[in-house]
Motif scaffolding. Structure first.
Motif, PDB file in Angstrom:
ATOM      1  N   HIS A  33      19.865 -19.233 -10.760  1.00  0.00           N
ATOM      2  CA  HIS A  33      19.263 -18.341  -9.766  1.00  0.00           C
ATOM      3  C   HIS A  33      20.324 -17.829  -8.799  1.00  0.00           C
ATOM      4  O   HIS A  33      21.174 -18.602  -8.338  1.00  0.00           O
ATOM      5  N   PHE A  34      20.253 -16.555  -8.449  1.00  0.00           N
ATOM      6  CA  PHE A  34      21.129 -15.969  -7.439  1.00  0.00           C
ATOM      7  C   PHE A  34      20.261 -15.325  -6.366  1.00  0.00           C
ATOM      8  O   PHE A  34      19.378 -14.527  -6.671  1.00  0.00           O
ATOM      9  N   PHE A  35      20.525 -15.683  -5.109  1.00  0.00           N
ATOM     10  CA  PHE A  35      19.742 -15.166  -3.990  1.00  0.00           C
ATOM     11  C   PHE A  35      20.666 -14.458  -3.003  1.00  0.00           C
ATOM     12  O   PHE A  35      21.777 -14.935  -2.722  1.00  0.00           O
ATOM     13  N   SER A  36      20.190 -13.345  -2.465  1.00  0.00           N
ATOM     14  CA  SER A  36      20.898 -12.649  -1.397  1.00  0.00           C
ATOM     15  C   SER A  36      20.302 -13.092  -0.071  1.00  0.00           C
ATOM     16  O   SER A  36      19.090 -12.956   0.156  1.00  0.00           O
TER      17      SER A  36
ATOM     18  N   ARG B 265      11.757 -30.987 -11.279  1.00  0.00           N
ATOM     19  CA  ARG B 265      12.740 -29.972 -11.598  1.00  0.00           C
ATOM     20  C   ARG B 265      13.809 -30.078 -10.510  1.00  0.00           C
ATOM     21  O   ARG B 265      13.479 -30.073  -9.320  1.00  0.00           O
ATOM     22  N   VAL B 266      15.044 -30.195 -10.894  1.00  0.00           N
ATOM     23  CA  VAL B 266      16.122 -30.399  -9.931  1.00  0.00           C
ATOM     24  C   VAL B 266      16.818 -29.076  -9.654  1.00  0.00           C
ATOM     25  O   VAL B 266      17.135 -28.311 -10.572  1.00  0.00           O
ATOM     26  N   LEU B 267      17.036 -28.814  -8.377  1.00  0.00           N
ATOM     27  CA  LEU B 267      17.776 -27.633  -7.946  1.00  0.00           C
ATOM     28  C   LEU B 267      19.134 -28.080  -7.415  1.00  0.00           C
ATOM     29  O   LEU B 267      19.209 -28.814  -6.423  1.00  0.00           O
TER      30      LEU B 267
ATOM     31  N   ALA C  71      27.921 -27.864  -5.952  1.00  0.00           N
ATOM     32  CA  ALA C  71      27.067 -28.895  -6.531  1.00  0.00           C
ATOM     33  C   ALA C  71      27.625 -29.356  -7.869  1.00  0.00           C
ATOM     34  O   ALA C  71      28.380 -28.642  -8.539  1.00  0.00           O
ATOM     35  N   VAL C  72      27.245 -30.560  -8.253  1.00  0.00           N
ATOM     36  CA  VAL C  72      27.673 -31.132  -9.525  1.00  0.00           C
ATOM     37  C   VAL C  72      27.320 -30.191 -10.672  1.00  0.00           C
ATOM     38  O   VAL C  72      26.282 -29.524 -10.651  1.00  0.00           O
ATOM     39  N   ARG C  73      28.204 -30.110 -11.654  1.00  0.00           N
ATOM     40  CA  ARG C  73      27.959 -29.338 -12.874  1.00  0.00           C
ATOM     41  C   ARG C  73      27.519 -30.313 -13.963  1.00  0.00           C
ATOM     42  O   ARG C  73      28.340 -31.052 -14.501  1.00  0.00           O
TER      43      ARG C  73
ATOM     44  N   ARG D 251      21.315 -23.820  -9.400  1.00  0.00           N
ATOM     45  CA  ARG D 251      21.109 -24.122 -10.811  1.00  0.00           C
ATOM     46  C   ARG D 251      19.877 -25.015 -10.932  1.00  0.00           C
ATOM     47  O   ARG D 251      19.857 -26.131 -10.424  1.00  0.00           O
ATOM     48  N   GLU D 252      18.850 -24.508 -11.580  1.00  0.00           N
ATOM     49  CA  GLU D 252      17.619 -25.266 -11.792  1.00  0.00           C
ATOM     50  C   GLU D 252      17.701 -25.954 -13.155  1.00  0.00           C
ATOM     51  O   GLU D 252      18.005 -25.321 -14.162  1.00  0.00           O
ATOM     52  N   ILE D 253      17.458 -27.257 -13.157  1.00  0.00           N
ATOM     53  CA  ILE D 253      17.493 -27.988 -14.425  1.00  0.00           C
ATOM     54  C   ILE D 253      16.194 -28.774 -14.613  1.00  0.00           C
ATOM     55  O   ILE D 253      15.590 -29.243 -13.653  1.00  0.00           O
TER      56      ILE D 253
END
Length: 429
Positions: free
Chosen positions: A15-18, A80-82, A62-64, A36-38
């Motif tokens: 996700h990309f937010f302005s 769901r983790v963000l 954040a962790v990859r 990043r939603e996983i």
């Protein structure tokens, strides 16, 4: 905007937010914040609640994730983790010497003043209105991420269902000077542990320090290796498995040749990988400001260091490593910090930092909070953390000596499971 991907046993949505650079100004320059939603493959079609992860730092992405393991594995059983790249890090409009090069030093300092926990949480709340409108969510903060959690509880508790903290309960009221007085003593203890564990480390370190003092030594980056820069390796001594890595680095620092003792090129290539100041400048620029509320840091770690002469090296004197401290000279010795030196001085002199914690709100907190406090933590003073637990209502904690500061990286599945059980009134296993 979002993009879908797949990892091992994990479905990913990018996700990309302005968002506004400055939420207090309208209109404001916009920046991008990336999340990043996983979700586990088996749960990908379920309507699960969100858990937002706040990374340590400040200034680290954040962790990859590469697999469904560790604390992520436990979290994905029910969330769901963000994974939030805090503003200025990762894919969130990165801050570095290049991205700031078009600004004056004053403009750089003004710009960077918008990258503390208060605006990180404003970003999170904005994102919540898009991904979880009308529904509170759960949050997890590691290290500096715990500072963000406490600010979230102060500023927008209505957005939270539950909160978790690992290795990051800050003092709500103490100054940067007080924090560093406590942590210098913890760093001395970690030095003692290090030199007691590795019997030849004292000889290795002192021989290396004298060599660097007597000779001009240049790292593979072209930067001069000074004794004070060598001391910065101590930032790693508070992490499980990283003390060993420091020892193995030092073990091969000097070599004997037919011309006498020389520096090992392998050491010169590896040294910079142990320090993040060139790659993560926000850490150096804003680290002291995370303790500032209505006062300037005025290079607190540098000033307080004068009270601990043990850290001042000279030949014939044992070298001590420093810890998670930022010094003004770093902005002339690290290539990627040097262009930001004037901005760093302006930030250190800034007196009007907003308050980060609302003591009255926290005293009446209704959001369930569970925290892991590591008694041997080098970076976060245990007594100050315990002091805070008495000021925050509805906060339960697990005090343990089992882990160093990076416990969630080493045994995250167990730690998060314990905290979830603690928050929900179950017996700890």
């Amino acid at each position: 905007m979002y993009i879908d991907n797949t990892l091992a046993d994990i479905k990913v949505r990018k996700h990309f937010f302005s968002v506004p650079l400055d939420y207090q100004q309208s209109p404001s320059k916009q920046i991008t914040v990336f999340v990043r939603e996983i979700v586990s493959v088996e749960n990908q079609h379920k309507q699960l609640p969100y858990l937002v992860f706040f990374q340590g730092g400040p200034g680290f992405a954040a962790v990859r994730p590469v697999s469904n393991s560790g604390w992520i594995k436990r979290a994905l059983t029910e969330y769901r983790v963000l994974l939030l790249d805090q503003r200025g890090t990762g894919l969130s409009t990165p801050v570095n010497a290049t991205s700031l090069s078009y600004m004056s030093a004053t403009d750089q300092a003004d710009y960077l003043s918008n990258f503390r926990a208060d605006n990180i949480i404003r970003d999170a709340e904005y994102i919540r209105t898009k991904l979880s409108p009308g529904e509170p969510w759960s949050i997890l903060g590691q290290s500096f991420g715990g500072f963000c959690v406490l600010h979230y509880l102060s500023a927008a508790p209505e957005g939270l269902k539950e909160a978790y903290i690992t290795g990051g309960i800050p003092s709500l009221t103490r100054t940067a000077d007080e924090v560093y007085r406590a942590t210098y003593q913890r760093v001395m203890a970690k030095n003692n542990n290090f030199f007691n564990r590795f019997n030849d480390a004292r000889t290795l370190v002192d021989n290396l320090a004298k060599y660097i003092f007597d000779n001009k030594v240049y790292l593979a980056t072209g930067e001069l290796l000074t004794v004070e820069k060598l001391q910065l390796l101590g930032i790693n001594l508070g992490m499980e498995q990283e003390s060993e890595a420091v020892y193995y680095l030092l073990e091969q620092a000097l070599i004997e040749t037919c011309y006498g003792t020389d520096i090992n090129p392998l050491f010169l290539h590896q040294f910079s990988q142990f320090l993040d100041y060139n790659t993560n400048p926000i850490f150096a620029l804003l680290h002291e400001s995370i303790y500032c509320q209505q006062q300037a840091s005025a290079w607190a770690a540098h000033r307080v260091r004068a009270e601990y002469s043990q850290f001042n090296y000279r030949p014939g004197k044992p070298l001590l490593f420093t810890g998670e401290m930022i010094y003004p000279w770093m902005f002339s010795q690290f290539e990627q910090l040097e262009p930001l030196q004037q901005a760093a001085n302006l930030i250190a002199a800034k007196k009007d930092w907003p308050s980060l914690y609302n003591l009255e709100t926290l005293a009446e907190n209704k959001v369930p909070v569970a925290a892991a406090i590591y008694s041997e933590d080098m970076y976060v003073e245990m007594q100050y953390s315990l002091e805070t637990t008495r000021q925050v209502n509805n906060l339960k904690y697990w005090l343990t000596s089992e882990y160093e500061h990076n416990g969630i990286r080493m045994d995250g599945e167990r730690i998060l499971d314990k905290l979830i059980s603690l928050n929900r009134g179950h017996c700890l296993r």
